[in-house]
Motif scaffolding. Structure first.
Motif, PDB file in Angstrom:
ATOM      1  N   ARG A  66      53.936 -64.352 -27.527  1.00 33.40           N
ATOM      2  CA  ARG A  66      54.032 -65.748 -27.957  1.00 33.40           C
ATOM      3  C   ARG A  66      52.760 -66.209 -28.678  1.00 33.40           C
ATOM      4  O   ARG A  66      52.433 -67.385 -28.670  1.00 33.40           O
ATOM      5  CB  ARG A  66      54.305 -66.635 -26.737  1.00 33.40           C
ATOM      6  CG  ARG A  66      55.656 -66.340 -26.068  1.00 33.40           C
ATOM      7  CD  ARG A  66      55.730 -66.934 -24.684  1.00 33.40           C
ATOM      8  NE  ARG A  66      57.016 -66.713 -24.035  1.00 33.40           N
ATOM      9  CZ  ARG A  66      57.382 -65.586 -23.441  1.00 33.40           C
ATOM     10  NH1 ARG A  66      56.518 -64.565 -23.384  1.00 33.40           N
ATOM     11  NH2 ARG A  66      58.576 -65.448 -22.878  1.00 33.40           N
ATOM     12  N   VAL A  67      52.097 -65.270 -29.326  1.00 35.77           N
ATOM     13  CA  VAL A  67      50.816 -65.586 -29.953  1.00 35.77           C
ATOM     14  C   VAL A  67      50.982 -66.532 -31.149  1.00 35.77           C
ATOM     15  O   VAL A  67      50.035 -67.237 -31.524  1.00 35.77           O
ATOM     16  CB  VAL A  67      50.099 -64.286 -30.388  1.00 35.77           C
ATOM     17  CG1 VAL A  67      50.790 -63.653 -31.577  1.00 35.77           C
ATOM     18  CG2 VAL A  67      48.624 -64.552 -30.682  1.00 35.77           C
ATOM     19  N   LEU A  68      52.169 -66.617 -31.737  1.00 37.67           N
ATOM     20  CA  LEU A  68      52.338 -67.536 -32.856  1.00 37.67           C
ATOM     21  C   LEU A  68      52.289 -68.993 -32.421  1.00 37.67           C
ATOM     22  O   LEU A  68      52.174 -69.888 -33.254  1.00 37.67           O
ATOM     23  CB  LEU A  68      53.632 -67.239 -33.607  1.00 37.67           C
ATOM     24  CG  LEU A  68      53.665 -65.901 -34.361  1.00 37.67           C
ATOM     25  CD1 LEU A  68      54.884 -65.809 -35.247  1.00 37.67           C
ATOM     26  CD2 LEU A  68      52.402 -65.690 -35.185  1.00 37.67           C
ATOM     27  N   ILE A 121      62.459 -67.936 -30.029  1.00 36.49           N
ATOM     28  CA  ILE A 121      62.283 -67.735 -28.589  1.00 36.49           C
ATOM     29  C   ILE A 121      62.507 -69.073 -27.893  1.00 36.49           C
ATOM     30  O   ILE A 121      61.956 -70.100 -28.299  1.00 36.49           O
ATOM     31  CB  ILE A 121      60.873 -67.217 -28.251  1.00 36.49           C
ATOM     32  CG1 ILE A 121      60.610 -65.872 -28.932  1.00 36.49           C
ATOM     33  CG2 ILE A 121      60.705 -67.068 -26.733  1.00 36.49           C
ATOM     34  CD1 ILE A 121      59.189 -65.360 -28.715  1.00 36.49           C
ATOM     35  N   HIS A 122      63.302 -69.063 -26.818  1.00 38.73           N
ATOM     36  CA  HIS A 122      63.530 -70.271 -26.025  1.00 38.73           C
ATOM     37  C   HIS A 122      63.263 -69.944 -24.565  1.00 38.73           C
ATOM     38  O   HIS A 122      63.975 -69.149 -23.947  1.00 38.73           O
ATOM     39  CB  HIS A 122      64.971 -70.760 -26.205  1.00 38.73           C
ATOM     40  CG  HIS A 122      65.184 -72.150 -25.707  1.00 38.73           C
ATOM     41  ND1 HIS A 122      66.337 -72.883 -25.944  1.00 38.73           N
ATOM     42  CD2 HIS A 122      64.401 -72.984 -24.963  1.00 38.73           C
ATOM     43  CE1 HIS A 122      66.244 -74.069 -25.387  1.00 38.73           C
ATOM     44  NE2 HIS A 122      65.080 -74.155 -24.766  1.00 38.73           N
ATOM     45  N   SER A 164      65.814 -62.328 -34.921  1.00 40.21           N
ATOM     46  CA  SER A 164      65.718 -62.147 -33.469  1.00 40.21           C
ATOM     47  C   SER A 164      66.040 -63.460 -32.778  1.00 40.21           C
ATOM     48  O   SER A 164      65.564 -64.518 -33.190  1.00 40.21           O
ATOM     49  CB  SER A 164      64.308 -61.686 -33.071  1.00 40.21           C
ATOM     50  OG  SER A 164      63.996 -60.429 -33.639  1.00 40.21           O
ATOM     51  N   ASP A 165      66.821 -63.378 -31.697  1.00 37.73           N
ATOM     52  CA  ASP A 165      67.242 -64.564 -30.949  1.00 37.73           C
ATOM     53  C   ASP A 165      67.063 -64.261 -29.465  1.00 37.73           C
ATOM     54  O   ASP A 165      67.815 -63.469 -28.892  1.00 37.73           O
ATOM     55  CB  ASP A 165      68.701 -64.884 -31.279  1.00 37.73           C
ATOM     56  CG  ASP A 165      69.158 -66.218 -30.696  1.00 37.73           C
ATOM     57  OD1 ASP A 165      68.348 -66.891 -30.044  1.00 37.73           O
ATOM     58  OD2 ASP A 165      70.334 -66.577 -30.912  1.00 37.73           O
ATOM     59  N   VAL A 166      66.049 -64.890 -28.845  1.00 43.34           N
ATOM     60  CA  VAL A 166      65.656 -64.571 -27.467  1.00 43.34           C
ATOM     61  C   VAL A 166      65.764 -65.819 -26.603  1.00 43.34           C
ATOM     62  O   VAL A 166      65.197 -66.862 -26.939  1.00 43.34           O
ATOM     63  CB  VAL A 166      64.205 -64.031 -27.427  1.00 43.34           C
ATOM     64  CG1 VAL A 166      63.803 -63.717 -25.991  1.00 43.34           C
ATOM     65  CG2 VAL A 166      64.062 -62.790 -28.304  1.00 43.34           C
ATOM     66  N   VAL A 167      66.477 -65.723 -25.489  1.00 43.96           N
ATOM     67  CA  VAL A 167      66.610 -66.834 -24.546  1.00 43.96           C
ATOM     68  C   VAL A 167      66.233 -66.331 -23.157  1.00 43.96           C
ATOM     69  O   VAL A 167      66.820 -65.364 -22.659  1.00 43.96           O
ATOM     70  CB  VAL A 167      68.048 -67.391 -24.517  1.00 43.96           C
ATOM     71  CG1 VAL A 167      68.146 -68.536 -23.509  1.00 43.96           C
ATOM     72  CG2 VAL A 167      68.474 -67.867 -25.901  1.00 43.96           C
TER      73      VAL A 167
END
Length: 384
Positions: A119-121, A240-241, A267-270
């Motif tokens: 999650r560095v962004l 990312i969620h 990319s879709d991350v939950v």
């Protein structure tokens, strides 16, 4: 690896002066960035993301007039148009809602987002933050709101929102991304007791556009959050969620339709954290990849010790429409409680040949038959 374009395109002057405490946070973030490594495929949530694409984006925006890729036909109470320089409210601000610039957010409400490798962004977003909204909904108020992201600069726009719903309030929020947008968006959502957030995202963008988003949502007692995402095309999308169900009775439902037609990397991350029991989450993804597109779906549920009575459902289905397309799909359950109802599943395949033959035998042309099957497939993800 070298730092992507996302880090080096800070050229615009700030028109709105940020408070001293926020400027200090930005300076510290820029210092930490000098020692941080950028996302790479060794990181779990970026394993299938081609981050190098961010370094090769065209610096020039399309000359043609931009327009929102999808505009809802439903009349909204209020629309907010966001550019890097500020925001404009179109229409009358509904009763019971306050919309302010993110620079006016009190320091006590400002949340430090995770800055781990995956999650560095978020750190990049803070270091180069220029615009965003503080949205506050009063108790027992119901509001329709549209946020439209309008690109007016040739580089990435770094935006951040803080959305707070008080007790028993309702927000129907629609996000619309213009075709040529390049955005790094961070959103912090806090839902008060018995509140309801219905969030629809229309991120259907052009071939040279890119969107990176991180959303952190905290759901309290008897709250409901429904998310409906339409992610389509672009050279690069990474979403990312992180969801925290921290009080009993919280419910999270998420549906995503992911579509790549040519050379999309999406990319879709939950990730849903059941901190307490008697909470529920449902994640439904439907993805279609054509051309040389690459799509990654990840749904993860964490059920902590003592969170008995939790219910988890994950349903990830994917269709490959060409031999060169790639889809990776990963449902995950991490359960540390005993009394839990949990189900997950994932499939990757092609359009059903028998169904195609059946439709064509009824006089439907081949292309029309394929379109009917694809529309039927994605309808399953429309949870709200």
């Amino acid at each position: 690896m070298s730092k992507p374009e996302l880090l080096t395109t800070e050229t615009a002057d700030r028109l709105i002066k940020f408070p001293t405490w926020l400027q200090q946070k930005q300076l510290l973030a820029q210092e930490r960035l000098s020692h941080a490594s950028m996302p790479q495929r060794a990181f779990e949530l970026w394993r299938y993301a081609d981050v190098k694409r961010l370094s090769t984006l065209d610096k020039q925006l399309a000359e043609k007039a931009s327009k929102a890729s999808v505009v809802s036909s439903e009349k909204k109470s209020c629309t907010v148009v966001l550019t890097e320089q500020g925001h404009e409210i179109i229409g009358e601000l509904p009763l019971g809602v306050e919309i302010r610039h993110i620079s006016l957010l009190p320091e006590a409400l400002f949340t430090d987002m995770p800055e781990t490798q995956d999650r560095v962004l978020n750190l990049v977003n803070l270091a180069y933050l220029r615009n965003g909204l503080w949205i506050h909904i009063d108790s027992k108020q119901a509001v329709d709101l549209t946020i439209r992201y309008s690109q007016n600069v040739p580089h990435f726009m770094h935006m951040r929102h803080f959305i707070q719903l008080n007790k028993s309030s309702v927000l129907n929020l629609t996000e619309e991304f213009e075709e040529n947008c390049r955005i790094n968006l961070v959103t912090d959502v806090i839902l008060g007791k018995k509140s309801h957030l219905k969030k629809t995202r229309q991120c259907q963008i052009g071939a040279t556009a890119a969107v990176v988003s991180y959303t952190q949502s905290t759901l309290r007692k008897n709250t409901l959050m429904e998310c409906m995402n339409h992610h389509s095309d672009g050279v690069f999308q990474h979403h990312i969620h992180d969801v925290s169900l921290c009080k009993r009775g919280a419910e999270f439902r998420s549906g995503s339709i992911n579509r790549g037609r040519t050379d999309t990397n999406l990319s879709d991350v939950v990730i849903v954290d059941h901190e307490v029991g008697n909470c529920r989450c449902e994640v439904v993804h439907r993805s279609l990849a054509d051309g040389k597109s690459q799509i990654f779906n990840n749904a993860k549920a964490i059920v902590r010790a003592g969170a008995d009575g939790s219910e988890v459902s994950q349903d990830l289905k994917n269709i490959l429409l060409s031999n060169d397309a790639r889809i990776s799909s990963k449902p995950e359950l991490e359960v540390s409680a005993d009394e839990v109802v949990a189900a997950h599943g994932s499939t990757i395949g092609a359009l059903d040949e028998k169904s195609l033959f059946y439709l064509q035998s009824r006089g439907i042309a081949s292309d029309d038959a394929r379109q009917i099957l694809m529309e039927s497939f994605v309808e399953e993800a429309k949870i709200c």
